[in-house]
Design a protein around this motif. Structure first.
Motif, PDB file in Angstrom:
ATOM      1  N   SER A  74      27.568  34.088 103.988  1.00 44.96           N
ATOM      2  CA  SER A  74      27.540  32.799 103.294  1.00 44.96           C
ATOM      3  C   SER A  74      26.712  31.779 104.070  1.00 44.96           C
ATOM      4  CB  SER A  74      28.965  32.278 103.088  1.00 44.96           C
ATOM      5  OG  SER A  74      29.707  33.146 102.253  1.00 44.96           O
ATOM      6  N   ASP A 131      35.590  24.413  84.957  1.00 44.31           N
ATOM      7  CA  ASP A 131      34.191  24.382  85.376  1.00 44.31           C
ATOM      8  C   ASP A 131      33.945  23.140  86.239  1.00 44.31           C
ATOM      9  OD1 ASP A 131      31.287  23.777  85.240  1.00 44.31           O
ATOM     10  OD2 ASP A 131      31.238  25.442  83.842  1.00 44.31           O
ATOM     11  N   THR A 176      31.501  24.200  94.200  1.00 42.75           N
ATOM     12  CA  THR A 176      31.133  25.413  93.477  1.00 42.75           C
ATOM     13  C   THR A 176      32.253  26.438  93.550  1.00 42.75           C
ATOM     14  OG1 THR A 176      30.035  26.294  95.449  1.00 42.75           O
ATOM     15  CG2 THR A 176      28.660  25.102  93.867  1.00 42.75           C
ATOM     16  N   ASN A 177      32.330  27.313  92.545  1.00 38.10           N
ATOM     17  CA  ASN A 177      33.324  28.386  92.581  1.00 38.10           C
ATOM     18  C   ASN A 177      32.677  29.767  92.487  1.00 38.10           C
ATOM     19  OD1 ASN A 177      32.735  28.680  89.820  1.00 38.10           O
ATOM     20  ND2 ASN A 177      34.446  27.373  89.214  1.00 38.10           N
ATOM     21  N   THR A 178      31.356  29.808  92.619  1.00 35.01           N
ATOM     22  CA  THR A 178      30.640  31.076  92.674  1.00 35.01           C
ATOM     23  C   THR A 178      30.738  31.648  94.084  1.00 35.01           C
ATOM     24  OG1 THR A 178      28.651  29.822  93.198  1.00 35.01           O
ATOM     25  CG2 THR A 178      28.971  30.458  90.902  1.00 35.01           C
ATOM     26  N   LEU A 179      30.430  32.936  94.240  1.00 34.30           N
ATOM     27  CA  LEU A 179      30.300  33.493  95.581  1.00 34.30           C
ATOM     28  C   LEU A 179      29.067  32.866  96.222  1.00 34.30           C
ATOM     29  CD1 LEU A 179      31.028  37.305  95.046  1.00 34.30           C
ATOM     30  CD2 LEU A 179      32.442  35.654  96.293  1.00 34.30           C
ATOM     31  N   THR A 180      29.232  32.315  97.395  1.00 29.89           N
ATOM     32  CA  THR A 180      28.113  31.645  98.055  1.00 29.89           C
ATOM     33  C   THR A 180      26.964  32.616  98.307  1.00 29.89           C
ATOM     34  OG1 THR A 180      29.679  30.135  99.096  1.00 29.89           O
ATOM     35  CG2 THR A 180      27.474  30.209 100.032  1.00 29.89           C
ATOM     36  N   GLN A 223      24.879  26.469  89.584  1.00 29.61           N
ATOM     37  CA  GLN A 223      26.069  25.637  89.438  1.00 29.61           C
ATOM     38  C   GLN A 223      25.873  24.266  90.093  1.00 29.61           C
ATOM     39  OE1 GLN A 223      30.155  26.867  90.963  1.00 29.61           O
ATOM     40  NE2 GLN A 223      30.262  27.508  88.822  1.00 29.61           N
ATOM     41  N   ALA A 260      23.314  32.113  91.391  1.00 31.23           N
ATOM     42  CA  ALA A 260      24.435  31.565  90.625  1.00 31.23           C
ATOM     43  C   ALA A 260      24.928  30.253  91.233  1.00 31.23           C
ATOM     44  CB  ALA A 260      25.576  32.580  90.566  1.00 31.23           C
ATOM     45  N   THR A 261      24.945  30.195  92.558  1.00 27.29           N
ATOM     46  CA  THR A 261      25.424  28.984  93.223  1.00 27.29           C
ATOM     47  C   THR A 261      24.464  27.831  93.012  1.00 27.29           C
ATOM     48  OG1 THR A 261      26.544  30.341  94.884  1.00 27.29           O
ATOM     49  CG2 THR A 261      26.208  28.024  95.411  1.00 27.29           C
ATOM     50  N   ASP A 270      25.936  34.754  96.328  1.00 29.06           N
ATOM     51  CA  ASP A 270      25.162  34.852  95.090  1.00 29.06           C
ATOM     52  C   ASP A 270      24.354  33.564  94.976  1.00 29.06           C
ATOM     53  OD1 ASP A 270      24.122  35.022  92.546  1.00 29.06           O
ATOM     54  OD2 ASP A 270      25.954  35.830  91.652  1.00 29.06           O
TER      55      ASP A 270
END
Length: 377
Positions: free
Chosen positions: A73, A248, A39-43, A52, A48-49, A45
């Motif tokens: 996190s 992505d 994943t490349n989202t803020l953990t 993903q 959002a994670t 969040d």
């Protein structure tokens, strides 16, 4: 592995390795080669994670890795793990407490370098947490972050330096009687990575995680990964893979599967065989394939589809595919089913018709597989 006696030149003899578990997913031994992404989202969040992770899973990811850089996190990880449809690997760098917290949060695996997380006592604490929570470990060697003493010894990152780093980390785990680990030795240089992985494959029986790190954008990174990972997989090296792209995470999964599909190592979804198009084409091949890739993305059943612009190679390619379409003239072409001519179809109705035929064939294949599985019980 299943050997192809009719076409022996297609056989790949996988390196023998131990098998470990990453959650409920086996890695190594005779288990299928797994596909991973990160994943490349803020953990922190969480929503959002999780979104993903779910998107990557839908694309075919078997395992997903998540960064755990801070205490926030770690707390978020527990929520994410609870919602994740696949095992989660916690990416840990330097801070041993994050490793302990990740194991306690339910991570299926910790990505660490044992020598980089502090004193021997701290390493033992992380290993104990992993053992207590049935958590495996991935030793992650990277050419860009080799230990100072190895850089001084070798002068620069080299395959030998990377393998020595990996074996040093393996020894730390084995000295603590921990054996549920896999290992990677990634580099952005394809030559260095390939050489390091070949040496590593000879030096240990641990499952190997393949990757060309920091490979680049979608196009350049795909090419570098296909060359590096493809050649290693062809040699039988590799038990799980991650394609590292500045794109992505879903694209990483797609590329990983395509590499495995091209070598006959994994089969998922529709494998479209299509021509590059030329002046002989009886319809717009490029646009048609683009639309079909999107329209058939929901199909997970392994099957093949040929889309060929003219009759030069079309009939021959269709012989080898489940469904096929070959361009003709006067605004129509030929539909092939199970390698045989079936019926003509107008070009303007072709896409919808092909989607229907593929969905019908997928349902037939699924029903056959289900019946065979029931009969085997």
């Amino acid at each position: 592995m299943s050997l192809n006696h009719i076409r022996p030149w297609r056989n790949i003899y996988r390196r023998e390795s131990r098998q470990i578990m990453v959650g409920n997913v086996p890695v190594g031994g005779d288990a299928p080669i797994t596909v991973q992404t990160m994943t490349n989202t803020l953990t922190t969040d969480v929503a959002a994670t999780i979104a993903q992770v779910e998107a990557a899973t839908e694309a075919g990811a078997d395992i997903v890795r998540i960064s755990v850089p801070d205490e926030g996190s770690s707390k978020a990880l527990k929520e994410i793990v609870a919602e994740s449809p696949v095992p989660i690997v916690a990416d840990i760098h330097f801070h041993y407490k994050r490793g302990i917290e990740a194991a306690e949060a339910g991570a299926a695996c910790l990505r660490i370098n044992p020598g980089n997380i502090g004193s021997e006592d701290r390493v033992k604490e992380v290993i104990k947490a992993a053992r207590d929570h049935n958590c495996s470990i991935r030793i992650g060697v990277n050419a860009g972050s080799l230990e100072k003493h190895l850089l001084e010894k070798y002068g620069e990152p080299t395959p030998d330096a990377m393998v020595e780093s990996g074996l040093d980390h393996i020894k730390i785990l084995q000295d603590n009687d921990f054996h549920e680990f896999k290992i990677s030795c990634k580099a952005s240089d394809v030559f260095m990575a390939a050489a390091a992985y070949q040496k590593l494959a000879e030096a240990t029986d641990a499952p190997i995680h393949l990757g060309i790190t920091e490979a680049g954008g979608l196009t350049s990174g795909t090419i570098k990964s296909a060359i590096g990972l493809g050649n290693l997989l062809w040699m039988g090296i590799g038990d799980t893979i991650r394609v590292s792209l500045s794109a992505d995470p879903v694209e990483e999964v797609k590329v990983g599967y395509e590499i495995l599909k091209s070598l006959g190592l994994r089969h998922r979804g529709v494998n479209i065989i299509s021509c590059p198009s030329c002046a002989r084409q009886g319809f717009d091949v490029i646009k048609t394939v683009e639309v079909l890739e999107d329209r058939l993305a929901h199909i997970k059943t392994p099957m093949s589809l040929s889309i060929i612009g003219c009759v030069v190679n079309g009939p021959g390619e269709a012989l080898m595919t489940d469904v096929g379409f070959t361009g003709g003239g006067a605004g129509h072409g030929m539909v092939y089913l199970a390698g045989k001519q079936s019926h003509r179809m107008d070009n303007d109705r072709m896409v919808e018709h092909i989607v229907e035929e593929v969905e019908k064939k997928a349902a037939e294949l699924d029903a056959t597989s289900a019946a065979e599985a029931q009969a085997a019980e």
